[in-house]
Design a protein around this motif. Structure first.
Motif, PDB file in Angstrom:
ATOM      1  N   ARG A   1       0.844  -1.204   0.000  1.00 24.95           N
ATOM      2  CA  ARG A   1       0.000   0.000   0.000  1.00 24.95           C
ATOM      3  C   ARG A   1       0.879   1.254   0.000  1.00 24.95           C
TER       4      ARG A   1
ATOM      5  N   PHE B   1      -5.340   5.549 -10.379  1.00 25.42           N
ATOM      6  CA  PHE B   1      -6.255   4.574  -9.776  1.00 25.42           C
ATOM      7  C   PHE B   1      -6.058   4.400  -8.269  1.00 25.42           C
TER       8      PHE B   1
ATOM      9  N   GLU C   1      -7.337   5.132  -4.644  1.00 23.80           N
ATOM     10  CA  GLU C   1      -8.698   5.379  -4.124  1.00 23.80           C
ATOM     11  C   GLU C   1      -8.649   6.476  -3.068  1.00 23.80           C
TER      12      GLU C   1
ATOM     13  N   LEU D   1      -3.017   3.706  -3.072  1.00 23.00           N
ATOM     14  CA  LEU D   1      -3.020   2.711  -4.148  1.00 23.00           C
ATOM     15  C   LEU D   1      -2.517   1.394  -3.566  1.00 23.00           C
TER      16      LEU D   1
ATOM     17  N   LYS E   1      -1.218  -2.656  -4.004  1.00 25.50           N
ATOM     18  CA  LYS E   1      -0.380  -3.439  -4.912  1.00 25.50           C
ATOM     19  C   LYS E   1      -1.208  -4.161  -5.981  1.00 25.50           C
ATOM     20  N   ARG E   2      -2.313  -4.807  -5.569  1.00 30.32           N
ATOM     21  CA  ARG E   2      -3.093  -5.590  -6.535  1.00 30.32           C
ATOM     22  C   ARG E   2      -3.676  -4.698  -7.632  1.00 30.32           C
ATOM     23  N   ASP E   3      -4.090  -3.489  -7.256  1.00 31.61           N
ATOM     24  CA  ASP E   3      -4.630  -2.565  -8.259  1.00 31.61           C
ATOM     25  C   ASP E   3      -3.522  -2.054  -9.175  1.00 31.61           C
ATOM     26  N   TYR E   4      -2.356  -1.795  -8.566  1.00 31.26           N
ATOM     27  CA  TYR E   4      -1.214  -1.323  -9.365  1.00 31.26           C
ATOM     28  C   TYR E   4      -0.867  -2.347 -10.447  1.00 31.26           C
TER      29      TYR E   4
ATOM     30  N   MET F   1      -2.670  -4.825 -11.625  1.00 32.88           N
ATOM     31  CA  MET F   1      -3.771  -5.039 -12.584  1.00 32.88           C
ATOM     32  C   MET F   1      -3.728  -3.947 -13.662  1.00 32.88           C
ATOM     33  N   HIS F   2      -3.577  -2.700 -13.239  1.00 37.09           N
ATOM     34  CA  HIS F   2      -3.572  -1.598 -14.212  1.00 37.09           C
ATOM     35  C   HIS F   2      -2.294  -1.583 -15.040  1.00 37.09           C
TER      36      HIS F   2
ATOM     37  N   ASP G   1      -2.375   0.623 -18.454  1.00 38.52           N
ATOM     38  CA  ASP G   1      -2.959   1.902 -18.024  1.00 38.52           C
ATOM     39  C   ASP G   1      -1.920   2.915 -17.546  1.00 38.52           C
TER      40      ASP G   1
END
Lengths: 76, 197
Positions: B124, B144, B146, B169, B171-174, B176-177, B182
Protein backbone atom coordinates in the motif's frame (compact mmCIF):
# COMPACT_ATOMS: atom_id res chain seq x y z
CA UNK A 1 -2.57 29.51 -40.71
CA UNK A 2 -5.41 27.01 -41.08
CA UNK A 3 -5.91 25.76 -37.55
CA UNK A 4 -4.58 28.58 -35.39
CA UNK A 5 -7.87 30.18 -34.34
CA UNK A 6 -9.45 26.77 -33.63
CA UNK A 7 -6.47 25.77 -31.48
CA UNK A 8 -6.59 29.11 -29.69
CA UNK A 9 -10.26 28.58 -28.84
CA UNK A 10 -9.60 25.09 -27.47
CA UNK A 11 -6.58 26.16 -25.41
CA UNK A 12 -8.32 29.25 -24.01
CA UNK A 13 -11.30 27.06 -23.10
CA UNK A 14 -9.11 24.64 -21.15
CA UNK A 15 -7.28 27.51 -19.44
CA UNK A 16 -10.60 29.24 -18.74
CA UNK A 17 -9.36 32.59 -20.00
CA UNK A 18 -10.78 34.89 -22.71
CA UNK A 19 -9.41 33.88 -26.12
CA UNK A 20 -8.22 37.45 -26.85
CA UNK A 21 -6.05 37.27 -23.72
CA UNK A 22 -4.07 34.32 -25.09
CA UNK A 23 -0.80 35.40 -26.72
CA UNK A 24 0.04 32.69 -29.27
CA UNK A 25 3.77 33.14 -28.76
CA UNK A 26 3.78 33.26 -24.97
CA UNK A 27 5.42 30.31 -23.26
CA UNK A 28 3.12 28.28 -21.00
CA UNK A 29 4.93 29.57 -17.89
CA UNK A 30 3.85 33.12 -18.78
CA UNK A 31 0.20 32.30 -19.46
CA UNK A 32 -2.38 32.43 -16.68
CA UNK A 33 -3.65 28.98 -15.57
CA UNK A 34 -1.33 27.06 -17.96
CA UNK A 35 0.03 24.65 -15.34
CA UNK A 36 1.43 21.15 -15.73
CA UNK A 37 -1.92 19.39 -15.48
CA UNK A 38 -3.60 21.72 -17.98
CA UNK A 39 -0.65 21.33 -20.34
CA UNK A 40 -1.26 17.58 -20.46
CA UNK A 41 -4.99 18.18 -20.92
CA UNK A 42 -4.23 20.57 -23.82
CA UNK A 43 -2.00 18.02 -25.55
CA UNK A 44 -4.44 15.13 -25.13
CA UNK A 45 -7.45 17.25 -26.17
CA UNK A 46 -5.73 18.49 -29.33
CA UNK A 47 -4.60 14.98 -30.24
CA UNK A 48 -8.18 13.71 -29.97
CA UNK A 49 -9.76 16.75 -31.62
CA UNK A 50 -7.49 16.71 -34.68
CA UNK A 51 -7.08 12.91 -34.68
CA UNK A 52 -3.30 13.14 -34.60
CA UNK A 53 -0.49 11.99 -32.35
CA UNK A 54 2.28 14.44 -31.49
CA UNK A 55 5.66 12.79 -32.20
CA UNK A 56 7.66 11.83 -29.11
CA UNK A 57 10.60 13.92 -30.31
CA UNK A 58 8.55 17.13 -30.39
CA UNK A 59 5.97 16.79 -27.63
CA UNK A 60 8.09 18.38 -24.87
CA UNK A 61 8.63 21.50 -27.00
CA UNK A 62 4.94 22.24 -27.56
CA UNK A 63 4.65 24.87 -24.88
CA UNK A 64 2.94 27.71 -26.72
CA UNK A 65 -0.02 28.01 -29.07
CA UNK A 66 2.09 28.84 -32.11
CA UNK A 67 4.24 25.72 -31.64
CA UNK A 68 1.09 23.61 -31.27
CA UNK A 69 -0.39 25.11 -34.44
CA UNK A 70 2.83 24.55 -36.41
CA UNK A 71 3.00 20.94 -35.28
CA UNK A 72 -0.65 20.22 -36.06
CA UNK A 73 -0.29 21.85 -39.49
CA UNK A 74 2.64 19.52 -40.15
CA UNK A 75 0.71 16.43 -39.07
CA UNK A 76 -2.56 17.10 -40.92
CA UNK B 1 7.41 7.70 -25.34
CA UNK B 2 10.93 8.86 -24.47
CA UNK B 3 11.57 9.86 -20.87
CA UNK B 4 11.51 13.50 -19.85
CA UNK B 5 13.50 12.97 -16.63
CA UNK B 6 15.58 10.43 -14.73
CA UNK B 7 16.06 9.82 -11.01
CA UNK B 8 19.23 9.63 -8.96
CA UNK B 9 20.43 9.94 -5.39
CA UNK B 10 21.00 13.45 -4.06
CA UNK B 11 24.48 14.93 -4.46
CA UNK B 12 26.27 17.93 -2.94
CA UNK B 13 25.88 19.84 -6.23
CA UNK B 14 22.10 19.97 -5.59
CA UNK B 15 22.40 22.28 -2.56
CA UNK B 16 22.02 25.58 -4.44
CA UNK B 17 18.90 24.35 -6.21
CA UNK B 18 17.35 23.13 -2.94
CA UNK B 19 18.17 26.41 -1.22
CA UNK B 20 16.44 28.34 -4.03
CA UNK B 21 13.34 26.12 -4.14
CA UNK B 22 12.87 25.94 -0.38
CA UNK B 23 12.75 29.75 -0.28
CA UNK B 24 10.27 30.03 -3.15
CA UNK B 25 7.03 30.86 -1.36
CA UNK B 26 4.87 30.40 -4.48
CA UNK B 27 6.31 26.95 -5.15
CA UNK B 28 5.56 25.95 -1.56
CA UNK B 29 2.13 27.55 -1.33
CA UNK B 30 0.09 24.42 -2.01
CA UNK B 31 2.42 21.70 -0.77
CA UNK B 32 1.63 19.92 2.47
CA UNK B 33 3.98 21.29 5.13
CA UNK B 34 4.86 24.66 6.59
CA UNK B 35 6.77 27.29 4.61
CA UNK B 36 9.58 28.98 6.47
CA UNK B 37 12.80 30.71 5.44
CA UNK B 38 15.52 28.18 4.69
CA UNK B 39 19.16 29.16 5.22
CA UNK B 40 22.02 27.83 3.12
CA UNK B 41 23.13 25.75 6.12
CA UNK B 42 19.60 24.30 6.30
CA UNK B 43 19.93 23.33 2.63
CA UNK B 44 23.28 21.65 3.25
CA UNK B 45 21.83 19.62 6.14
CA UNK B 46 18.68 18.82 4.20
CA UNK B 47 20.60 17.47 1.19
CA UNK B 48 22.96 15.48 3.43
CA UNK B 49 19.92 13.96 5.12
CA UNK B 50 18.52 12.90 1.75
CA UNK B 51 21.66 11.17 0.51
CA UNK B 52 21.82 7.40 0.76
CA UNK B 53 19.61 4.63 2.08
CA UNK B 54 17.41 5.02 5.16
CA UNK B 55 15.09 2.57 6.88
CA UNK B 56 11.97 4.70 6.82
CA UNK B 57 12.38 7.20 4.00
CA UNK B 58 13.98 7.75 0.63
CA UNK B 59 14.55 10.86 -1.47
CA UNK B 60 15.46 11.10 -5.14
CA UNK B 61 16.59 14.04 -7.22
CA UNK B 62 14.51 14.37 -10.38
CA UNK B 63 17.01 15.15 -13.13
CA UNK B 64 17.35 16.10 -16.75
CA UNK B 65 17.46 13.04 -18.97
CA UNK B 66 20.98 13.65 -20.30
CA UNK B 67 24.59 13.13 -19.29
CA UNK B 68 24.57 16.16 -16.98
CA UNK B 69 21.67 14.84 -14.85
CA UNK B 70 20.96 18.34 -13.55
CA UNK B 71 18.42 18.47 -10.74
CA UNK B 72 14.98 19.90 -11.66
CA UNK B 73 13.05 18.74 -8.60
CA UNK B 74 12.72 15.98 -6.03
CA UNK B 75 10.41 13.19 -4.99
CA UNK B 76 10.25 11.21 -1.78
CA UNK B 77 8.60 8.48 0.22
CA UNK B 78 8.40 8.37 4.00
CA UNK B 79 7.01 6.16 6.78
CA UNK B 80 8.28 3.01 5.09
CA UNK B 81 6.71 0.33 7.26
CA UNK B 82 8.07 -3.11 6.44
CA UNK B 83 5.70 -4.93 8.81
CA UNK B 84 2.53 -3.42 7.36
CA UNK B 85 4.17 -3.17 3.94
CA UNK B 86 3.20 0.42 3.36
CA UNK B 87 4.76 3.78 2.70
CA UNK B 88 3.68 7.37 2.39
CA UNK B 89 4.11 9.12 -0.95
CA UNK B 90 5.68 12.13 0.65
CA UNK B 91 5.60 14.50 -2.28
CA UNK B 92 6.89 15.79 -5.56
CA UNK B 93 8.37 19.22 -6.13
CA UNK B 94 9.28 20.32 -9.65
CA UNK B 95 11.32 23.45 -9.07
CA UNK B 96 12.57 24.09 -12.60
CA UNK B 97 9.88 25.93 -14.55
CA UNK B 98 11.00 24.39 -17.84
CA UNK B 99 9.81 21.08 -16.46
CA UNK B 100 6.32 22.26 -15.52
CA UNK B 101 4.88 20.61 -18.64
CA UNK B 102 3.45 17.71 -16.63
CA UNK B 103 5.65 14.92 -17.97
CA UNK B 104 8.18 15.07 -15.12
CA UNK B 105 5.30 15.00 -12.67
CA UNK B 106 3.71 11.89 -14.23
CA UNK B 107 7.06 10.10 -14.59
CA UNK B 108 7.83 10.78 -10.93
CA UNK B 109 4.61 9.13 -9.81
CA UNK B 110 5.26 6.12 -12.02
CA UNK B 111 8.82 5.85 -10.74
CA UNK B 112 7.78 5.91 -7.08
CA UNK B 113 4.96 3.40 -7.55
CA UNK B 114 7.31 1.10 -9.42
CA UNK B 115 9.95 1.40 -6.68
CA UNK B 116 7.44 0.78 -3.87
CA UNK B 117 5.51 -2.10 -5.39
CA UNK B 118 8.15 -3.78 -7.53
CA UNK B 119 11.40 -3.11 -5.67
CA UNK B 120 10.29 -2.85 -2.03
CA UNK B 121 7.35 -5.21 -2.54
CA UNK B 122 4.98 -3.01 -0.53
CA UNK B 123 1.23 -3.57 -0.42
CA UNK B 124 0.00 0.00 0.00
CA UNK B 125 1.23 3.45 -0.93
CA UNK B 126 -0.75 6.32 0.52
CA UNK B 127 -0.61 10.07 0.27
CA UNK B 128 -2.22 13.36 1.14
CA UNK B 129 -3.03 16.40 -0.95
CA UNK B 130 -4.26 19.85 -0.03
CA UNK B 131 -7.81 20.29 -1.33
CA UNK B 132 -7.69 22.85 -4.11
CA UNK B 133 -4.29 21.82 -5.47
CA UNK B 134 -5.67 20.50 -8.73
CA UNK B 135 -2.64 18.47 -9.84
CA UNK B 136 -2.35 16.58 -6.56
CA UNK B 137 -6.11 16.14 -6.28
CA UNK B 138 -6.28 14.65 -9.80
CA UNK B 139 -3.55 12.10 -9.24
CA UNK B 140 -5.87 9.66 -7.48
CA UNK B 141 -8.09 9.08 -10.48
CA UNK B 142 -5.17 9.24 -12.89
CA UNK B 143 -3.24 6.41 -11.22
CA UNK B 144 -6.26 4.57 -9.78
CA UNK B 145 -5.49 5.42 -6.17
CA UNK B 146 -8.70 5.38 -4.12
CA UNK B 147 -9.70 8.39 -2.08
CA UNK B 148 -10.10 7.16 1.49
CA UNK B 149 -11.27 10.28 3.25
CA UNK B 150 -10.89 13.94 3.99
CA UNK B 151 -9.13 15.43 6.97
CA UNK B 152 -11.06 18.61 7.67
CA UNK B 153 -9.11 21.84 8.09
CA UNK B 154 -5.96 19.83 8.62
CA UNK B 155 -3.48 22.20 7.00
CA UNK B 156 -2.94 25.88 7.79
CA UNK B 157 -1.50 27.63 4.74
CA UNK B 158 -1.67 31.05 3.11
CA UNK B 159 -3.47 32.40 6.18
CA UNK B 160 -6.31 29.89 6.25
CA UNK B 161 -7.19 26.24 6.91
CA UNK B 162 -7.40 23.72 4.08
CA UNK B 163 -8.99 20.28 4.02
CA UNK B 164 -6.63 17.45 3.09
CA UNK B 165 -7.57 14.42 0.98
CA UNK B 166 -6.16 11.01 1.89
CA UNK B 167 -5.78 8.43 -0.87
CA UNK B 168 -3.96 5.14 -1.43
CA UNK B 169 -3.02 2.71 -4.15
CA UNK B 170 -2.84 -1.01 -3.39
CA UNK B 171 -0.38 -3.44 -4.91
CA UNK B 172 -3.09 -5.59 -6.53
CA UNK B 173 -4.63 -2.56 -8.26
CA UNK B 174 -1.21 -1.32 -9.37
CA UNK B 175 -0.32 -4.62 -11.03
CA UNK B 176 -3.77 -5.04 -12.58
CA UNK B 177 -3.57 -1.60 -14.21
CA UNK B 178 0.05 -2.05 -15.18
CA UNK B 179 -0.84 -5.32 -16.91
CA UNK B 180 -3.58 -3.51 -18.85
CA UNK B 181 -1.16 -0.80 -20.00
CA UNK B 182 -2.96 1.90 -18.02
CA UNK B 183 0.33 3.38 -16.79
CA UNK B 184 1.75 3.96 -20.28
CA UNK B 185 2.18 7.71 -20.88
CA UNK B 186 -0.15 7.64 -23.91
CA UNK B 187 -2.86 5.89 -21.88
CA UNK B 188 -2.49 8.47 -19.10
CA UNK B 189 -2.75 11.33 -21.60
CA UNK B 190 -5.91 9.79 -23.05
CA UNK B 191 -7.51 9.66 -19.59
CA UNK B 192 -6.91 13.38 -19.22
CA UNK B 193 -8.77 14.30 -22.39
CA UNK B 194 -12.29 15.67 -21.87
CA UNK B 195 -13.28 13.50 -24.86
CA UNK B 196 -12.90 10.48 -22.59
CA UNK B 197 -14.88 11.80 -19.64
Amino acid sequence: MKYLSEIKEIVAGILQIPVEQLDVNANMNDVENWDSLRNLVILSTLEEHFEIQFPDDDIFDLTNVQALADEIEKLK
Amino acid sequence: MKKRVTFRDFEERDIDFIHKCKNDEKLNSMIVGRFKPFSYEDAVKWVQGCIGEHDTYKFWAICTNDDEQRIVGWVSISNIDKYNQSACFHGIVIGDKDYHDGFAWIESYLFVYQYCFEYLGLNRVYGESVVGHKQSNTVGSLFFAEREGTKREAEFKNGRFYDVYMSALLKRDYFMHKERGDYEMRAILKRLSPYNK
